[in-house]
Write an enzyme that holds these catalytic residues in place. Structure first.
Site, short mmCIF file in Angstrom:
data_model
loop_
_atom_site.label_atom_id
_atom_site.label_comp_id
_atom_site.label_asym_id
_atom_site.label_seq_id
_atom_site.Cartn_x
_atom_site.Cartn_y
_atom_site.Cartn_z
CG HIS A 109 -2.30 0.73 0.86
ND1 HIS A 109 -2.59 1.93 1.30
CD2 HIS A 109 -3.29 0.34 0.34
CE1 HIS A 109 -3.83 2.33 0.97
NE2 HIS A 109 -4.29 1.39 0.54
CG ASP A 170 -9.72 6.22 7.82
OD1 ASP A 170 -10.40 6.29 8.89
OD2 ASP A 170 -9.43 7.78 7.38
CD GLU A 281 -11.00 9.92 9.64
OE1 GLU A 281 -11.71 10.08 8.53
OE2 GLU A 281 -10.28 8.86 10.07
#
Length: 532
Positions: A109, A170, A281
């Site tokens: 990632h 997340d 958030e």
């Protein structure tokens, strides 16, 4: 000497020089092949519990960012920490002459080739998955896990005991070692700090092949070095992660603001209040059409009539996303809802935009994966992701928002833009993680995707140009911004990034990876490091 003999001698010298030149050139050409061959042979001769592949390693030349593609010489698929130690020790003992580098790759990632190694060795950390997780259920619960384990798997395992890690990202389909090498920030960080603030102990393989256990009490300098250390000081192989009681369900809430100052003030109030939400958030929404209709697919409007008349087209809006944990032993749901209503009454959002939903805890935490599956089905997940993640001091966030959200950012159709505050006090300054030096800092994340075949506003060139405009503005305006998941191309830029931490960073590099063989994709050190 006769003229004839002089000519003959001169011809012999010319022939000799030509032959010598050819010999030297041949040596220059052949020597790297010889070195490459010997390095290759030495890797093939290693006896590991796992195995090494030298072909069909294209997967290791790609990452989520999908902008840099560098092919390795070999990929190690370890079955034990001893395998990782063996390969690093082997490269260490070959010395700088081999020019081999080593990079740990988790779930791939990375955004800018950070887990790649040109003609180097990639260690596929996901090969360590499946090792037993050990959950301790005492007064201060924790779980011992392999660094190659995905956070989603840890969640599934710990929920069996009614427990879960305190701090998340997340997206949960990331490896433990990958997020701990950066920070691991999400909407729980205001309370618990990032993931690097919720680790009790680590097992690390240094750049010399040493396997060391470290914590705040044992090998403390290495412990703090590797947390947020971008893979520069060692490869994290195991971690002991703090746990807490897990809720069964969460109340998931979204509200909108039209004014950034009010939006920021409410966020700062919530992260500092004694009684508050469990996840906080914010998002920037610009020029989004049909926003309320999209929300209705997962949320219930508290005022359906007013919500149906709300228009988002052509506007810059700010969404506050919140959750409140719900525990089954608290049977008085009326009081739980009253607490949520009391918290919401302290906020100044647009009343008609209050949307709520109640979902299982695991469904909320793994929400991005649902979007991933939809994007994969449409062939849109493997696009370039030129993300830009910034940490902005509270004192500068209004100036930043006015210029960036007001002028530079034209819309948010290329991906979400997150903006939310965390407390500096939740960060341990002894780690390698770098952030602005203020009590409250904002994470601002431009999570863009790009269409490689486009020449419009969704093109890679357009997004990269927008990112550069944002960075240039921050620099010219002296906002004191730091990059999260940083990427720089020169050591001078890295020196500026680390600021007062630079000398400590270099000293740690010299101590734990003096050949500068680890994490070459970061491009911080190009040669061996020594501190005089």
């Amino acid at each position: 000497m006769t003229c004839q003999s002089f000519v003959f001698t001169r011809k012999k010298n010319v022939l000799f020089l030509r032959s010598f030149t050819i010999l030297v050139l041949s040596w220059v050409i052949i020597k790297p092949e010889f070195c490459f061959s010997s390095v290759l042979s030495s890797l093939k001769a290693l006896h590991l519990q796992g195995h090494i592949t030298f072909e069909n390693n294209e997967f290791a030349a790609r990452d989520f960012g999908n902008q840099i593609h560098v092919h390795p010489l070999a990929v190690v698929h370890p079955k034990s920490v001893a395998d990782i130690s063996e390969i690093i020790k082997h490269v260490w003992q070959m010395g700088p002459g081999s020019e081999l580098t080593v990079a740990a790759r988790g779930h791939g990632h990375s955004l800018q080739g950070q887990a790649q190694a040109r003609r180097g060795v990639i260690i596929n950390m996901e090969s360590l998955q499946g090792q037993e997780m050990q959950v301790y259920r005492g007064q201060f619960p924790y779980v011992d896990v392999s660094a190659g384990e995905l956070w989603i798997n840890i969640l599934h395992e710990t929920l069996k005991y009614g427990l879960a890690p305190k701090s998340w990202t997340d997206y949960l389909h990331l490896t433990v070692g990958g997020t701990l090498s950066n920070a691991g920030i999400s909407g729980q960080a205001f309370r618990h700090g990032p993931q690097i603030s919720n680790v009790h102990q680590l097992e690390v393989v240094t750049g010399k092949g040493e396997v060391l256990i470290c914590s705040k009490e044992q090998n403390a300098d290495l412990f703090h070095a590797v947390l947020g250390g971008l893979g520069q000081f060692g490869i994290i192989t195991r971690a002991r992660i703090s746990l807490e009681r897990a809720p069964r369900m969460v109340k998931w809430i979204r509200v909108l603001y039209s004014d950034f100052s009010t939006f920021a003030r409410d966020q700062e109030h919530l992260i500092s209040a004694a009684k508050t939400f469990d996840y906080i958030e914010g998002l920037v929404i610009k020029n989004k059409t049909g926003l309320m209709n999209n929300w209705r697919a997962s949320f219930d409007p508290q005022d359906p009539v007013q919500a149906s008349h709300f228009v988002s087209d052509g506007r810059t809006l700010y969404c506050l996303e919140l959750t409140k944990n719900l525990y089954p032993e608290k049977s008085d749901t009326v009081n739980q809802m009253q607490e949520i209503e009391d918290l919401l009454s302290q906020l100044s959002y647009i009343p008609s935009t209050l949307f709520m939903s109640e979902v299982p805890y695991i469904e909320f935490l793994d929400r991005v994966h649902a979007s991933e599956l939809k994007l994969r089905s449409k062939g849109l997940w493997d696009l370039p992701h030129p993300w830009l993640n910034l940490l902005v001091p509270k004192s500068k966030i209004q100036h930043f928002a006015k210029e960036v959200f007001g002028n530079i950012l034209k819309d948010t159709n290329n991906g979400p833009v997150l903006v939310y505050p965390i407390h500096k006090s939740k960060l341990d300054n002894r780690t390698s993680f770098v952030s602005p030096n203020e009590d409250i800092i904002y994470l601002v994340a431009f999570l863009s995707h790009a269409n490689p075949s486009s020449s419009g506003t969704d093109s890679l060139e357009h997004v990269l140009t927008q990112n550069k405009r944002i960075l240039d503005f921050c620099d010219v305006a002296h906002l004191g911004v730091k990059q999260y998941l940083p990427h720089y191309t020169t050591q001078e830029q890295w020196r500026t990034h680390f600021g007062p931490k630079w000398e400590v960073f270099v000293q740690r590099k010299s101590a734990y990876d003096p050949l500068a063989m680890l994490a070459p994709g970061q491009r911080i050190f190009q040669k061996a490091v020594s501190v005089s």
